[in-house]
Design a protein around this motif. Sequence first.
Motif, PDB file in Angstrom:
ATOM      1  N   ALA A 228      26.209  28.893  39.388  1.00  0.00           N
ATOM      2  CA  ALA A 228      27.555  28.310  39.403  1.00  0.00           C
ATOM      3  C   ALA A 228      28.438  28.895  38.298  1.00  0.00           C
ATOM      4  O   ALA A 228      29.663  28.809  38.372  1.00  0.00           O
ATOM      5  CB  ALA A 228      27.474  26.797  39.263  1.00  0.00           C
ATOM      6  N   SER A 229      27.814  29.502  37.278  1.00  0.00           N
ATOM      7  CA  SER A 229      28.594  30.063  36.173  1.00  0.00           C
ATOM      8  C   SER A 229      29.014  31.513  36.423  1.00  0.00           C
ATOM      9  O   SER A 229      29.785  32.078  35.646  1.00  0.00           O
ATOM     10  CB  SER A 229      27.797  29.975  34.868  1.00  0.00           C
ATOM     11  OG  SER A 229      26.720  30.900  34.877  1.00  0.00           O
TER      12      SER A 229
ATOM     13  N   THR B 293      34.342  34.629  35.196  1.00  0.00           N
ATOM     14  CA  THR B 293      33.371  35.010  34.172  1.00  0.00           C
ATOM     15  C   THR B 293      32.875  36.449  34.295  1.00  0.00           C
ATOM     16  O   THR B 293      32.398  37.023  33.325  1.00  0.00           O
ATOM     17  CB  THR B 293      32.160  34.055  34.188  1.00  0.00           C
ATOM     18  OG1 THR B 293      31.547  34.094  35.490  1.00  0.00           O
ATOM     19  CG2 THR B 293      32.574  32.629  33.860  1.00  0.00           C
ATOM     20  N   VAL B 294      32.969  37.030  35.486  1.00  0.00           N
ATOM     21  CA  VAL B 294      32.582  38.428  35.704  1.00  0.00           C
ATOM     22  C   VAL B 294      33.705  39.078  36.505  1.00  0.00           C
ATOM     23  O   VAL B 294      33.983  38.676  37.629  1.00  0.00           O
ATOM     24  CB  VAL B 294      31.250  38.540  36.478  1.00  0.00           C
ATOM     25  CG1 VAL B 294      30.879  40.002  36.688  1.00  0.00           C
ATOM     26  CG2 VAL B 294      30.136  37.800  35.757  1.00  0.00           C
TER      27      VAL B 294
ATOM     28  N   THR C 160      36.928  48.587  33.159  1.00  0.00           N
ATOM     29  CA  THR C 160      35.966  47.892  32.308  1.00  0.00           C
ATOM     30  C   THR C 160      35.481  46.647  33.019  1.00  0.00           C
ATOM     31  O   THR C 160      36.284  45.874  33.574  1.00  0.00           O
ATOM     32  CB  THR C 160      36.638  47.475  30.978  1.00  0.00           C
ATOM     33  OG1 THR C 160      37.183  48.632  30.351  1.00  0.00           O
ATOM     34  CG2 THR C 160      35.658  46.797  30.046  1.00  0.00           C
ATOM     35  N   VAL C 161      34.166  46.438  33.019  1.00  0.00           N
ATOM     36  CA  VAL C 161      33.608  45.192  33.526  1.00  0.00           C
ATOM     37  C   VAL C 161      33.579  44.209  32.362  1.00  0.00           C
ATOM     38  O   VAL C 161      33.078  44.523  31.279  1.00  0.00           O
ATOM     39  CB  VAL C 161      32.184  45.392  34.094  1.00  0.00           C
ATOM     40  CG1 VAL C 161      31.568  44.060  34.473  1.00  0.00           C
ATOM     41  CG2 VAL C 161      32.219  46.323  35.284  1.00  0.00           C
ATOM     42  N   VAL C 162      34.120  43.022  32.585  1.00  0.00           N
ATOM     43  CA  VAL C 162      34.166  41.975  31.563  1.00  0.00           C
ATOM     44  C   VAL C 162      33.251  40.844  31.998  1.00  0.00           C
ATOM     45  O   VAL C 162      33.365  40.358  33.132  1.00  0.00           O
ATOM     46  CB  VAL C 162      35.613  41.445  31.367  1.00  0.00           C
ATOM     47  CG1 VAL C 162      35.631  40.305  30.370  1.00  0.00           C
ATOM     48  CG2 VAL C 162      36.531  42.577  30.918  1.00  0.00           C
ATOM     49  N   VAL C 163      32.328  40.457  31.096  1.00  0.00           N
ATOM     50  CA  VAL C 163      31.446  39.319  31.344  1.00  0.00           C
ATOM     51  C   VAL C 163      31.701  38.318  30.229  1.00  0.00           C
ATOM     52  O   VAL C 163      31.539  38.650  29.048  1.00  0.00           O
ATOM     53  CB  VAL C 163      29.960  39.753  31.356  1.00  0.00           C
ATOM     54  CG1 VAL C 163      29.055  38.565  31.583  1.00  0.00           C
ATOM     55  CG2 VAL C 163      29.722  40.832  32.398  1.00  0.00           C
ATOM     56  N   GLN C 164      32.107  37.110  30.601  1.00  0.00           N
ATOM     57  CA  GLN C 164      32.403  36.071  29.621  1.00  0.00           C
ATOM     58  C   GLN C 164      31.557  34.850  29.913  1.00  0.00           C
ATOM     59  O   GLN C 164      31.256  34.557  31.065  1.00  0.00           O
ATOM     60  CB  GLN C 164      33.879  35.673  29.676  1.00  0.00           C
ATOM     61  CG  GLN C 164      34.827  36.730  29.212  1.00  0.00           C
ATOM     62  CD  GLN C 164      36.262  36.271  29.292  1.00  0.00           C
ATOM     63  OE1 GLN C 164      36.702  35.837  30.332  1.00  0.00           O
ATOM     64  NE2 GLN C 164      36.960  36.374  28.186  1.00  0.00           N
ATOM     65  N   GLY C 165      31.273  34.102  28.855  1.00  0.00           N
ATOM     66  CA  GLY C 165      30.582  32.843  29.094  1.00  0.00           C
ATOM     67  C   GLY C 165      29.476  32.566  28.161  1.00  0.00           C
ATOM     68  O   GLY C 165      29.045  33.232  27.339  1.00  0.00           O
TER      69      GLY C 165
END
Length: 75
Positions: free
Chosen positions: A25-26, A31-32, A70-75
């Motif tokens: 779920a995240s 987030t990605v 750029t791939v951004v991954v947050q969390g």
Amino acid sequence: PNTPAAGIPGATTINVQFLATMDPASINGTTVRLMAQGGFTVPTTLLYNPTTRVATLTTTSPLAEGASYTVVVQG
């Protein structure tokens, strides 16, 4: 451009593998995400496989030739 450039695929697939098990779920479009120069989010579809811990981004339109992403991954 309205017409895809030669040599640039119509859809590009990018895989992101996580070292740890993630809550499915995240993993979402917030987030990605794939970012273009200038901070613009590139439209993609996103699938997450919890067994392999891989998130797959697939672009919905061709990428610009010579541009940086750029791939951004947050969390």
